[in-house]
Design an enzyme around this catalytic site. Structure first.
Site, mmCIF file in Angstrom:
data_model
loop_
_atom_site.group_PDB
_atom_site.id
_atom_site.type_symbol
_atom_site.label_atom_id
_atom_site.label_comp_id
_atom_site.label_asym_id
_atom_site.label_seq_id
_atom_site.Cartn_x
_atom_site.Cartn_y
_atom_site.Cartn_z
ATOM 1 N N HIS A 98 9.223 6.803 8.401
ATOM 2 C CA HIS A 98 9.648 6.678 7.002
ATOM 3 C C HIS A 98 11.206 7.088 7.311
ATOM 4 C CE1 HIS A 98 6.250 6.608 4.361
ATOM 5 N NE2 HIS A 98 5.676 6.868 5.498
ATOM 6 N N CYS A 157 4.640 9.408 0.895
ATOM 7 C CA CYS A 157 3.210 9.833 0.668
ATOM 8 C C CYS A 157 3.134 10.787 -0.508
ATOM 9 C CB CYS A 157 2.865 10.635 2.036
ATOM 10 S SG CYS A 157 1.239 11.387 1.823
ATOM 11 N N ARG A 200 0.661 -1.098 0.018
ATOM 12 C CA ARG A 200 -0.089 -0.111 -0.156
ATOM 13 C C ARG A 200 0.726 1.375 0.024
ATOM 14 N NH1 ARG A 200 -0.619 4.622 2.847
ATOM 15 N NH2 ARG A 200 -0.152 3.330 4.574
ATOM 16 N N ASP A 201 1.735 1.675 0.913
ATOM 17 C CA ASP A 201 2.383 2.593 1.320
ATOM 18 C C ASP A 201 3.631 2.947 0.138
ATOM 19 O OD1 ASP A 201 3.182 5.084 2.283
ATOM 20 O OD2 ASP A 201 3.433 4.491 4.297
ATOM 21 N N HIS A 248 5.326 4.189 12.679
ATOM 22 C CA HIS A 248 5.092 3.876 11.194
ATOM 23 C C HIS A 248 6.044 5.078 10.884
ATOM 24 C CE1 HIS A 248 2.955 3.702 7.508
ATOM 25 N NE2 HIS A 248 3.657 5.112 7.220
ATOM 26 N N ASN A 289 9.685 4.228 3.401
ATOM 27 C CA ASN A 289 9.274 3.839 4.779
ATOM 28 C C ASN A 289 10.474 3.178 5.064
ATOM 29 O OD1 ASN A 289 6.646 3.365 3.291
ATOM 30 N ND2 ASN A 289 5.886 3.482 5.561
HETATM 31 P P1 HMG Z 1 -12.553 14.613 -3.130
HETATM 32 O O1 HMG Z 1 -12.054 14.793 -4.351
HETATM 33 O O2 HMG Z 1 -12.570 15.508 -2.035
HETATM 34 O O3 HMG Z 1 -13.714 13.529 -2.982
HETATM 35 O O4 HMG Z 1 -11.570 13.542 -2.575
HETATM 36 P P2 HMG Z 1 -15.520 14.193 -3.205
HETATM 37 O O5 HMG Z 1 -16.055 13.425 -2.137
HETATM 38 O O6 HMG Z 1 -15.355 15.548 -3.452
HETATM 39 O O7 HMG Z 1 -15.770 13.245 -4.466
HETATM 40 C C1 HMG Z 1 -15.173 13.625 -5.643
HETATM 41 C C2 HMG Z 1 -15.167 12.286 -6.746
HETATM 42 O O8 HMG Z 1 -14.156 11.341 -6.049
HETATM 43 C C3 HMG Z 1 -16.561 11.741 -6.748
HETATM 44 O O9 HMG Z 1 -16.826 10.981 -7.956
HETATM 45 C C4 HMG Z 1 -16.516 10.514 -5.754
HETATM 46 O O10 HMG Z 1 -17.597 9.525 -5.887
HETATM 47 C C5 HMG Z 1 -15.149 9.986 -6.025
HETATM 48 P P3 HMG Z 1 -17.707 11.943 -9.245
HETATM 49 O O11 HMG Z 1 -18.899 12.020 -8.579
HETATM 50 O O12 HMG Z 1 -16.992 12.969 -9.533
HETATM 51 O O13 HMG Z 1 -17.466 10.776 -10.457
HETATM 52 N N1 HMG Z 1 -14.497 9.337 -4.649
HETATM 53 C C6 HMG Z 1 -14.288 8.029 -4.683
HETATM 54 N N2 HMG Z 1 -14.096 7.056 -5.605
HETATM 55 C C7 HMG Z 1 -13.525 5.842 -5.277
HETATM 56 N N3 HMG Z 1 -13.392 5.672 -4.013
HETATM 57 C C8 HMG Z 1 -13.439 6.578 -3.021
HETATM 58 C C9 HMG Z 1 -13.837 7.956 -3.458
HETATM 59 N N4 HMG Z 1 -14.048 8.829 -2.614
HETATM 60 C C10 HMG Z 1 -14.607 9.797 -3.669
HETATM 61 N N5 HMG Z 1 -13.062 6.197 -1.895
HETATM 62 C C11 HMG Z 1 -10.583 11.990 -1.070
HETATM 63 C C12 HMG Z 1 -11.492 13.314 -1.128
HETATM 64 C C13 HMG Z 1 -10.452 11.452 0.400
HETATM 65 C C14 HMG Z 1 -11.526 10.623 -1.460
HETATM 66 C C15 HMG Z 1 -9.325 12.009 -1.698
HETATM 67 O O14 HMG Z 1 -8.759 13.225 -1.274
HETATM 68 C C16 HMG Z 1 -8.395 10.708 -1.729
HETATM 69 O O15 HMG Z 1 -8.559 9.671 -2.113
HETATM 70 N N6 HMG Z 1 -7.120 11.122 -1.012
HETATM 71 C C17 HMG Z 1 -6.269 9.959 -0.581
HETATM 72 C C18 HMG Z 1 -4.814 10.367 -0.719
HETATM 73 C C19 HMG Z 1 -3.926 9.453 -0.420
HETATM 74 O O16 HMG Z 1 -4.209 8.350 -0.372
HETATM 75 N N7 HMG Z 1 -3.014 9.794 0.300
HETATM 76 C C20 HMG Z 1 -1.889 8.694 0.775
HETATM 77 C C21 HMG Z 1 -2.390 7.599 1.895
HETATM 78 S S1 HMG Z 1 -2.186 8.524 3.449
HETATM 79 C C22 HMG Z 1 -0.428 8.221 3.700
HETATM 80 O O17 HMG Z 1 0.215 7.497 3.016
HETATM 81 C C23 HMG Z 1 0.159 8.304 5.302
HETATM 82 C C24 HMG Z 1 0.264 6.923 5.904
HETATM 83 O O18 HMG Z 1 1.297 6.009 5.141
HETATM 84 C C25 HMG Z 1 1.011 7.487 7.388
HETATM 85 C C26 HMG Z 1 2.263 8.285 7.201
HETATM 86 O O19 HMG Z 1 3.216 7.940 6.574
HETATM 87 O O20 HMG Z 1 2.161 9.111 7.940
HETATM 88 C C27 HMG Z 1 -1.020 6.224 6.069
HETATM 89 MG MG MG Z 2 3.190 6.370 5.414
#
Ligand code: HMG
Ligand code: MG
Length: 318
Positions: free
Chosen positions: A218, A249, A16-17, A216, A258
């Site tokens: 990095h 990220c 995933r990450d 967690h 990581n």
């Molecule tokens: P948004 O654009 O604000 O979403 O994204 P929305 O609610 O306005 O919807 C817009 C469109 O997206 C709509 O479709 C929704 O249906 C669709 P349309 O009507 O335009 O056709 N949509 C989705 N489609 C599929 N699956 C979904 C989904 N949600 C909405 N779940 C959202 C908001 C949160 C979805 C977006 O910002 C997002 O996906 N962000 C994720 C970013 C990410 O993955 N970052 C990395 C992970 S975190 C990380 O790595 C840190 C960690 O490792 C810990 C650390 O290291 O600190 C965990």
């Molecule tokens: Mg991470």
């Protein structure tokens, strides 16, 4: 060092990450090969994918198919990131296709301790994000899934600088109160140093049990293992890591890989901890990850092992 635990859970987040950060798309079959070899290597917790928006993270657009075809193994529990109700519905759908009762998949919710990173990452304020968790955590728990919570930028934020530990504590407490079984503290941009980690853990351990916390890290600045050592000393028993050191990220500039799983396992085994992980198979997983992304990965123990094997192979033909 005071030794608190004998057995440590290495929580693998590479699929995933790691893969969320790759520019190229790793084919679903290849993701499943990587998951299979990680399972064979003895990892008991693997974060397999993420049900975030495929527009934001195209590399994991196949989350549903991955979850519906996860390799099964007794004792092995997977997890998937879930950002909102739509993501949870996609996870439930994939579980139904997999045959719900056989599927062992936790949900993981995530938010940042710093407002700006949270907005860049999920397009919402911290309060809005926490409010939206009401649409994820209760239904996931009702369906029998456990839920893990991530607090990102727990040491520092790429936009706001150092994070005040009390902010981490307040967000972590809210996640625990919602029913998360464990909070994984994310050093998203790898800035943490041991004294800071000790202080953060002191504050958190006044409110949570060691098993409710994980680190967690990095390894951007090479301090990940030093922080793990502080965590071990404080009694933590779960540490996140990523095969070969894949990862980062995409919404945190400068976030590199990581902590590499091999680096963590090498240190833990050397210190006499049990992990249940088979070293040669873990190295084989690292080799596969390198082939899948088409480049050398940064994990030091992986590179040392591959280097010494190459040396021995050359010696045996001369
Ligand atoms: P948004 O654009 O604000 O979403 O994204 P929305 O609610 O306005 O919807 C817009 C469109 O997206 C709509 O479709 C929704 O249906 C669709 P349309 O009507 O335009 O056709 N949509 C989705 N489609 C599929 N699956 C979904 C989904 N949600 C909405 N779940 C959202 C908001 C949160 C979805 C977006 O910002 C997002 O996906 N962000 C994720 C970013 C990410 O993955 N970052 C990395 C992970 S975190 C990380 O790595 C840190 C960690 O490792 C810990 C650390 O290291 O600190 C965990
Ligand atoms: Mg991470």
């Amino acid at each position: 060092m005071t030794r608190v635990a004998e057995r440590i859970t290495v929580y693998e987040v590479g699929p995933r990450d790691g893969l969320q950060n790759e520019a190229g798309f790793v084919a679903t079959e290849d993701k499943l090969r990587l998951l299979r070899i990680l399972a064979d290597a003895g990892l008991s917790r693997i974060e397999a994918t993420s049900f975030v928006s495929p527009r934001w993270i195209p590399g994991l657009a196949d989350a549903g198919e991955v979850v519906s075809r996860l390799p099964r193994k007794p004792g092995l529990v997977y997890a998937a990131l879930v950002p909102n109700a739509k993501g949870l519905a996609r996870l439930f759908d994939a579980l139904a296709r997999a045959g719900d009762e056989a599927a062992q998949v936790d949900a993981a919710v995530f938010l940042s301790a710093s407002e700006t990173h949270n907005r860049k990452n999920v397009n919402r304020s911290i309060d809005e994000t926490l409010a939206a968790f009401d649409e994820i955590v209760p239904p996931a728990l009702a369906r029998g899934l456990s839920v893990r919570g991530y607090v990102s930028t727990a040491w520092g934020c790429p936009y706001e600088g150092a994070t005040v530990p009390e902010r981490v504590v307040s967000v972590a407490e809210r996640l625990l109160a919602m029913g998360c079984y464990q909070i994984s503290l994310g050093d998203t941009i790898g800035v943490g140093t041991p004294n800071q980690t000790r202080r953060l853990l002191e504050l958190l351990l006044a409110r949570a049990r060691p098993a409710e916390l994980a680190l967690h890290m990095h390894d951007t600045r090479g301090t990940a293992l030093a922080n793990v050592l502080v965590g071990l000393e404080a009694g933590l028993t779960t540490f996140d890591a990523s095969v070969g050191g894949l990862g980062g990220c995409p919404y945190a500039p400068g976030a590199s890989g990581n902590l590499a799983t091999e680096d963590l396992v090498y240190m833990l085994h050397g210190m006499g901890y049990e992990t249940g992980i088979d070293w040669p198979l873990l190295i084989a997983a690292g080799e596969l990850a390198e082939r899948l992304v088409g480049r050398k990965l940064p994990g030091k123990a992986l590179q040392a092992e591959l280097g010494s094997r190459a040396l021995l192979a050359r010696a045996s033909v001369t």
